[in-house]
Scaffold this motif. Structure first.
Motif, PDB file in Angstrom:
ATOM      1  N   ARG A 181      49.460  62.045   1.076  1.00  0.00           N
ATOM      2  CA  ARG A 181      49.565  63.576   1.223  1.00  0.00           C
ATOM      3  C   ARG A 181      48.186  64.404   0.930  1.00  0.00           C
ATOM      4  O   ARG A 181      48.124  65.683   1.278  1.00  0.00           O
ATOM      5  CB  ARG A 181      50.194  63.864  -0.385  1.00  0.00           C
ATOM      6  CG  ARG A 181      51.658  63.888  -0.230  1.00  0.00           C
ATOM      7  CD  ARG A 181      52.465  64.368  -1.373  1.00  0.00           C
ATOM      8  NE  ARG A 181      53.829  64.781  -0.987  1.00  0.00           N
ATOM      9  CZ  ARG A 181      54.614  64.918  -1.998  1.00  0.00           C
ATOM     10  NH1 ARG A 181      54.194  64.690  -3.484  1.00  0.00           N
ATOM     11  NH2 ARG A 181      55.933  65.310  -1.923  1.00  0.00           N
ATOM     12  N   TYR A 195      45.566  63.710  -1.160  1.00  0.00           N
ATOM     13  CA  TYR A 195      44.788  63.865  -2.530  1.00  0.00           C
ATOM     14  C   TYR A 195      44.412  62.897  -2.692  1.00  0.00           C
ATOM     15  O   TYR A 195      44.625  61.625  -3.052  1.00  0.00           O
ATOM     16  CB  TYR A 195      45.766  64.261  -3.621  1.00  0.00           C
ATOM     17  CG  TYR A 195      46.687  65.642  -3.555  1.00  0.00           C
ATOM     18  CD1 TYR A 195      46.000  66.506  -3.726  1.00  0.00           C
ATOM     19  CD2 TYR A 195      47.855  65.711  -2.896  1.00  0.00           C
ATOM     20  CE1 TYR A 195      46.703  67.749  -3.571  1.00  0.00           C
ATOM     21  CE2 TYR A 195      48.535  66.929  -2.755  1.00  0.00           C
ATOM     22  CZ  TYR A 195      48.034  67.946  -3.024  1.00  0.00           C
ATOM     23  OH  TYR A 195      48.615  69.309  -3.035  1.00  0.00           O
ATOM     24  N   GLY A 210      48.291  67.547  -7.026  1.00  0.00           N
ATOM     25  CA  GLY A 210      48.906  66.705  -6.129  1.00  0.00           C
ATOM     26  C   GLY A 210      50.113  65.721  -7.064  1.00  0.00           C
ATOM     27  O   GLY A 210      51.245  65.272  -6.826  1.00  0.00           O
ATOM     28  N   GLU A 242      53.119  67.823  -7.387  1.00  0.00           N
ATOM     29  CA  GLU A 242      53.771  67.933  -6.441  1.00  0.00           C
ATOM     30  C   GLU A 242      54.528  66.570  -6.268  1.00  0.00           C
ATOM     31  O   GLU A 242      55.794  66.385  -5.831  1.00  0.00           O
ATOM     32  CB  GLU A 242      53.082  67.989  -5.124  1.00  0.00           C
ATOM     33  CG  GLU A 242      52.485  69.341  -4.894  1.00  0.00           C
ATOM     34  CD  GLU A 242      51.564  69.574  -3.570  1.00  0.00           C
ATOM     35  OE1 GLU A 242      51.589  68.517  -2.750  1.00  0.00           O
ATOM     36  OE2 GLU A 242      51.276  70.719  -3.482  1.00  0.00           O
ATOM     37  N   HIS A 243      53.993  65.366  -6.459  1.00  0.00           N
ATOM     38  CA  HIS A 243      54.580  64.138  -6.539  1.00  0.00           C
ATOM     39  C   HIS A 243      55.927  64.196  -7.491  1.00  0.00           C
ATOM     40  O   HIS A 243      56.757  63.465  -6.977  1.00  0.00           O
ATOM     41  CB  HIS A 243      53.428  63.043  -6.647  1.00  0.00           C
ATOM     42  CG  HIS A 243      54.159  61.605  -6.892  1.00  0.00           C
ATOM     43  ND1 HIS A 243      54.293  60.806  -5.563  1.00  0.00           N
ATOM     44  CD2 HIS A 243      54.548  60.735  -7.549  1.00  0.00           C
ATOM     45  CE1 HIS A 243      55.028  59.858  -5.892  1.00  0.00           C
ATOM     46  NE2 HIS A 243      55.049  59.590  -7.219  1.00  0.00           N
ATOM     47  N   ARG A 276      59.302  73.356   0.198  1.00  0.00           N
ATOM     48  CA  ARG A 276      58.173  72.578   0.801  1.00  0.00           C
ATOM     49  C   ARG A 276      58.876  71.882   2.224  1.00  0.00           C
ATOM     50  O   ARG A 276      57.885  71.763   3.288  1.00  0.00           O
ATOM     51  CB  ARG A 276      57.672  71.427   0.133  1.00  0.00           C
ATOM     52  CG  ARG A 276      56.918  72.122  -1.173  1.00  0.00           C
ATOM     53  CD  ARG A 276      55.963  70.863  -1.753  1.00  0.00           C
ATOM     54  NE  ARG A 276      56.805  69.729  -2.358  1.00  0.00           N
ATOM     55  CZ  ARG A 276      57.573  69.462  -3.218  1.00  0.00           C
ATOM     56  NH1 ARG A 276      57.310  70.248  -4.382  1.00  0.00           N
ATOM     57  NH2 ARG A 276      58.205  68.251  -3.789  1.00  0.00           N
ATOM     58  N   THR A 277      60.060  71.452   2.284  1.00  0.00           N
ATOM     59  CA  THR A 277      60.533  70.832   3.306  1.00  0.00           C
ATOM     60  C   THR A 277      60.622  71.884   4.496  1.00  0.00           C
ATOM     61  O   THR A 277      60.363  71.725   5.748  1.00  0.00           O
ATOM     62  CB  THR A 277      61.868  70.269   3.170  1.00  0.00           C
ATOM     63  OG1 THR A 277      61.544  69.433   2.169  1.00  0.00           O
ATOM     64  CG2 THR A 277      62.426  69.553   4.269  1.00  0.00           C
ATOM     65  N   ASP A 319      57.777  73.449   6.829  1.00  0.00           N
ATOM     66  CA  ASP A 319      57.024  72.412   7.936  1.00  0.00           C
ATOM     67  C   ASP A 319      57.936  72.673   9.256  1.00  0.00           C
ATOM     68  O   ASP A 319      57.474  72.087  10.430  1.00  0.00           O
ATOM     69  CB  ASP A 319      57.102  70.882   7.709  1.00  0.00           C
ATOM     70  CG  ASP A 319      56.245  70.551   6.316  1.00  0.00           C
ATOM     71  OD1 ASP A 319      55.156  71.300   6.392  1.00  0.00           O
ATOM     72  OD2 ASP A 319      56.505  69.576   5.686  1.00  0.00           O
TER      73      ASP A 319
END
Length: 150
Positions: free
Chosen positions: A54, A56, A81, A84-85, A112-113, A116
């Motif tokens: 990602r 990071y 990071g 988010e993970h 988040r999806t 994009d």
């Protein structure tokens, strides 16, 4: 050499993070344990690979040091990071608030999806969501008892 306002801000940020290191460690242990998902514990290796993928940069050893408290000043980007993970807000790692609800985690993953996608597809999804909201509102109104006749 005289210090700058940025130096003072960095010093303050560093002090805040250091004072919360124990909280960070306990929250990371909880997240790495996998118990919140009823899953097997995460390894530093798999989390490091996911973070690197990602964007990071962190090593397995870097994560181990952070979990053991051997690294006392993690980068803010590393905490972001990790958050988010694991699907938690960054503040959760610093002890701010409780673990987010499943509904909030799902909303963040969805957001988040969607970001994009192309603008056209985001508009289509927004329209679909509005349609489902209207359907749910109709179902709710239909399930309410009717007022008595007067």
């Amino acid at each position: 050499m005289a210090s700058t306002p940025a130096d003072h801000a960095d010093d303050h940020t560093s002090q805040v993070i250091q004072s919360r290191l124990l909280v960070i460690q306990s929250r990371l242990e909880y997240l790495f344990s996998g118990e919140r998902e009823g899953a097997e514990p995460y390894t530093e290796s798999e989390v490091a690979r996911a973070l690197i993928a990602r964007g990071y940069p962190i090593t397995e050893g870097g994560l181990r040091n952070l979990r053991r408290g051997e690294k006392i000043n993690p980068k803010a980007t590393t905490l972001i990071g990790l958050a988010e993970h694991f699907g938690v807000p960054p503040g959760f790692l610093l002890g701010e608030g409780d673990e987010p609800t499943l509904k909030a985690r799902e909303a963040r993953v969805l957001a988040r999806t969607i970001q994009d996608l192309s603008p056209e597809n985001r508009r289509k999804i927004a329209a679909t969501i509005r349609d489902y909201q209207e359907l749910e509102a109709l179902k709710e109104r239909a399930s309410r008892p009717s007022p008595p006749d007067q």
